[in-house]
Design an enzyme around this catalytic site. Structure first.
Site, mmCIF file in Angstrom:
data_model
loop_
_atom_site.group_PDB
_atom_site.id
_atom_site.type_symbol
_atom_site.label_atom_id
_atom_site.label_comp_id
_atom_site.label_asym_id
_atom_site.label_seq_id
_atom_site.Cartn_x
_atom_site.Cartn_y
_atom_site.Cartn_z
ATOM 1 N N ASP A 57 135.182 68.088 0.306
ATOM 2 C CA ASP A 57 134.380 68.577 -0.805
ATOM 3 C C ASP A 57 134.200 67.401 -1.773
ATOM 4 O O ASP A 57 135.146 66.981 -2.438
ATOM 5 C CB ASP A 57 135.110 69.756 -1.474
ATOM 6 C CG ASP A 57 134.302 70.380 -2.602
ATOM 7 O OD1 ASP A 57 133.464 69.680 -3.197
ATOM 8 O OD2 ASP A 57 134.527 71.571 -2.895
ATOM 9 N N LYS A 96 126.475 71.554 -9.367
ATOM 10 C CA LYS A 96 127.087 70.644 -10.326
ATOM 11 C C LYS A 96 126.235 69.372 -10.481
ATOM 12 O O LYS A 96 125.153 69.450 -11.026
ATOM 13 C CB LYS A 96 128.530 70.338 -9.901
ATOM 14 C CG LYS A 96 129.301 71.573 -9.391
ATOM 15 C CD LYS A 96 129.550 72.643 -10.455
ATOM 16 C CE LYS A 96 129.998 73.982 -9.889
ATOM 17 N NZ LYS A 96 131.173 73.965 -9.030
ATOM 18 N N ARG A 106 115.381 80.449 7.126
ATOM 19 C CA ARG A 106 116.749 80.526 7.647
ATOM 20 C C ARG A 106 116.987 79.620 8.852
ATOM 21 O O ARG A 106 118.111 79.533 9.354
ATOM 22 C CB ARG A 106 117.125 81.984 7.962
ATOM 23 C CG ARG A 106 118.625 82.186 8.172
ATOM 24 C CD ARG A 106 119.039 83.641 8.337
ATOM 25 N NE ARG A 106 118.084 84.425 9.089
ATOM 26 C CZ ARG A 106 117.935 84.355 10.414
ATOM 27 N NH1 ARG A 106 118.691 83.566 11.124
ATOM 28 N NH2 ARG A 106 117.017 85.099 11.018
ATOM 29 N N TYR A 124 139.697 73.636 -5.131
ATOM 30 C CA TYR A 124 138.864 74.525 -5.955
ATOM 31 C C TYR A 124 139.272 75.975 -5.709
ATOM 32 O O TYR A 124 139.416 76.403 -4.557
ATOM 33 C CB TYR A 124 137.401 74.287 -5.567
ATOM 34 C CG TYR A 124 136.437 75.224 -6.228
ATOM 35 C CD1 TYR A 124 136.124 75.110 -7.584
ATOM 36 C CD2 TYR A 124 135.816 76.233 -5.501
ATOM 37 C CE1 TYR A 124 135.239 75.979 -8.187
ATOM 38 C CE2 TYR A 124 134.915 77.103 -6.095
ATOM 39 C CZ TYR A 124 134.635 76.977 -7.441
ATOM 40 O OH TYR A 124 133.762 77.839 -8.034
HETATM 41 C C1 LIG Z 1 131.752 74.855 -8.101
HETATM 42 C C2 LIG Z 1 132.516 74.291 -6.974
HETATM 43 C C3 LIG Z 1 132.456 74.858 -5.688
HETATM 44 C C4 LIG Z 1 131.680 76.121 -5.398
HETATM 45 O O1 LIG Z 1 130.306 75.930 -5.562
HETATM 46 P P1 LIG Z 1 129.294 77.149 -5.918
HETATM 47 O O2 LIG Z 1 127.994 76.432 -6.029
HETATM 48 O O3 LIG Z 1 129.782 77.785 -7.170
HETATM 49 O O4 LIG Z 1 129.351 78.086 -4.765
HETATM 50 C C5 LIG Z 1 133.156 74.226 -4.686
HETATM 51 N N1 LIG Z 1 133.895 73.130 -4.900
HETATM 52 C C6 LIG Z 1 133.989 72.561 -6.123
HETATM 53 C C7 LIG Z 1 134.835 71.347 -6.299
HETATM 54 C C8 LIG Z 1 133.312 73.121 -7.198
HETATM 55 O O5 LIG Z 1 133.421 72.556 -8.406
#
Ligand SMILES: *Cc1c(COP(=O)(O)O)cnc(C)c1O
Length: 384
Positions: A175, A200, A49, A103
Site C-alpha cells: 500500500d 488521498k 466493468r 491502515y
Molecule cells: C484511506 C486509505 C485506504 C483506504 O482507501 P479508501 O479510498 O478509503 O477505500 C487504504 N490505505 C491507506 C493507507 C489509506 O490511507
C-alpha cells in the site's frame, strides 16, 4: 503519448495517457461516459466493468508511468483495489503475512473476511525482516506491506522484504498511499503489486474517491480476472478528474514534503511537544532506510504528541481543519485514537504509539509559515 520514451516523469504526469481530440483539437482528454459499445468487428469491446473504457485507460497509462509499472487497474476506492488484489492471490487454506500496524480499514477487512474463507494470516513487526522470514509457511502466498505506516510513520525495508518474498516464491503487495508515487516507487525495489487509495494524494483535493493497483502485465491480468467479478470500477467523470489531478501531483506533493519537513523540525524543537514522528527527521528510527527508498521526499504526513491535551490543541487551530482522510491540498488533522484506530485494541495502540494525545497531521500546500504559526498559537492556547 507513448509512455516508453525519454521524457521525465514530471513531463509524463502532464502528458501521458492524454486522449486525442481529433474533432475539435482540444488540449485535454474528452470524457467518454458511454457504458454501451459496439461488439461486432471491433478489436476490443469496451465496458466500464472490463476496466477498459477510454478514461479508465487514460489514467492507468499515467499512473503506470509514475509507478514504473507496465499496467494497472483503476477502482472506485482504495479498499476495492486492496481487497481485489488480496483475493486475486489468496484462496482457502492459504496464508498471508501483514504488518500489525496497517491502515485500520485493511486490518478490519483481513480479520473479518479472511476468517470466513479460512485464509490464515500472521501480523508481524515489519520493521524487522527476520520476523517476516520467520513467519513464512509452505502455504504463504502473499506478503503485504505498508510504509510509511499510519499513523506513526514506521518504515520497513521494502527491498529486503521483496527479496525474502521472491526467494520463497511469494507475491508482494504494498500500500503506497502515504508515500505517493512521487516519493516512493516500490516496483523498482522488487515489489509485485502497488496499491493506492487514490482518494488521498492521487486525487489530492479531498473531493473524490478512487483506488488503483499497478504492476507487471502478468500480475495485473491475474488481478483483472477477479476484478471483473468483484466490480469496483470507476466512472468516466471521476477518471477524468483524476487525470486532471495527476498533472499537478509533483507540484503538490513536493510542496507537501517541504512543508512537512519544516513543520516536523519545528515540532521536534518545541517544548510544548512531547514526541514527533516524521521519517525525514534524523531522529526517526527508520530515517536511513527512508532516505534510501524514498528518493522523492519523506511525504506530507506528520504525527506528534503535544505535551498537553490534544483535543484542546485541535480545538484551538484556526487554519488547519479537523477532518478524517488525508492527502489534500488543505492541511487537516485527526486524532487517530478517535478515528482510524478507534477499533484497535489498547495493547496494539500502545505498541505503535497511538496514545490519547497523539495527533496526525496531513500537511497541505499552504505557506509553511502560516501553518507553523497556526500550530504554535494553538499549542500556546491549549497550554494555558
Ligand atoms: C484511506 C486509505 C485506504 C483506504 O482507501 P479508501 O479510498 O478509503 O477505500 C487504504 N490505505 C491507506 C493507507 C489509506 O490511507
Amino acid at each position: 503519448m507513448n509512455s516508453n520514451n525519454t521524457f521525465s516523469k514530471e513531463t509524463l504526469a502532464v502528458h501521458a495517457g492524454t486522449i486525442p481530440d481529433p474533432t475539435y483539437q482540444g488540449t485535454v482528454s474528452p470524457i467518454f461516459p458511454s457504458s454501451a459499445y459496439d461488439y461486432e468487428d471491433v478489436p476490443e469491446t469496451f465496458y466500464p466493468r472490463y476496466f477498459n473504457t477510454p478514461n479508465q485507460k487514460s489514467i492507468i497509462e499515467k499512473l503506470a508511468v509514475l509507478e514504473s509499472a507496465e499496467d494497472g487497474l483503476i477502482f472506485s476506492s482504495g479498499m476495492a483495489a486492496i481487497t481485489t488484489a488480496l483475493f486475486a492471490f489468496l484462496r482457502t487454506g492459504d496464508h498471508c503475512i501483514v504488518p500489525f500496524d496497517i491502515y485500520g480499514g485493511t486490518q478490519h477487512a483481513i480479520v473479518h473476511e479472511f476468517a470466513r474463507f479460512q485464509i490464515g494470516y500472521t501480523m508481524v513487526d515489519m520493521r524487522n525482516p527476520a520476523e517476516v522470514a520467520a513467519a513464512i509457511r509452505p502455504e504463504t502466498k502473499v506478503i503485504y506491506l505498508e510504509t510509511p505506516s499510519n499513523p506513526t510513520l514506521a518504515i520497513c525495508d521494502i527491498q529486503t522484504i521483496a527479496t525474502i518474498a521472491r526467494d520463497n516464491h511469494i507475491h508482494t503487495i504494498i500500500d503506497n498511499t502515504f508515500a505517493s508515487p512521487v516519493n516512493q516507487n516500490p516496483i523498482l525495489l522488487g515489489i509485485d503489486v502497488v496499491t493506492h487509495s487514490g482518494t488521498k494524494y492521487i486525487g489530492g483535493h479531498s473531493d473524490l474517491s478512487c483506488g488503483a493497483v499497478l504492476g507487471s502485465k502478468k500480475v495485473i491480468s491475474q488481478i483483472f480476472n477477479s476484478a471483473i467479478h468483484f466490480g469496483g470500477n470507476l466512472d468516466a467523470q471521476a477518471c477524468w478528474l483524476i487525470e486532471r489531478s495527476l498533472k499537478t501531483i509533483f507540484l503538490r506533493v513536493r510542496q507537501q514534503n517541504a512543508n512537512a519537513l519544516a513543520i516536523a523540525r519545528f515540532l521536534e524543537k518545541n517544548t510544548l511537544v512531547k514526541k514527533t514522528y516524521y521519517p525525514g527527521l534524523e531522529s526517526h528510527v527508520g530515517y536511513d532506510i527512508a532516505r534510501k527508498q524514498m528518493p522523492g521526499g519523506f511525504g506530507g504526513m506528520v504525527a506528534f504528541e503535544p505535551a498537553l491535551p490534544a483535543a484542546s490543541f485541535i480545538e484551538n487551530l484556526n487554519l488547519i481543519k479537523r477532518a478524517i482522510s488525508l492527502g489534500g491540498v488543505e492541511s487537516t488533522i485527526t486524532s487517530p485514537i478517535k478515528t482510524s484506530h478507534a477499533k484497535m485494541d489498547a495493547e496494539t495502540c500502545a505498541r505503535i504509539g497511538v496514545t490519547a494525545d497523539l495527533v496526525r497531521l496531513s500537511v497541505g500546500i499552504e505557506a509553511e509559515g502560516d501553518l507553523i504559526k497556526d500550530i504554535q498559537q494553538a499549542l500556546v492556547a491549549a497550554s494555558k
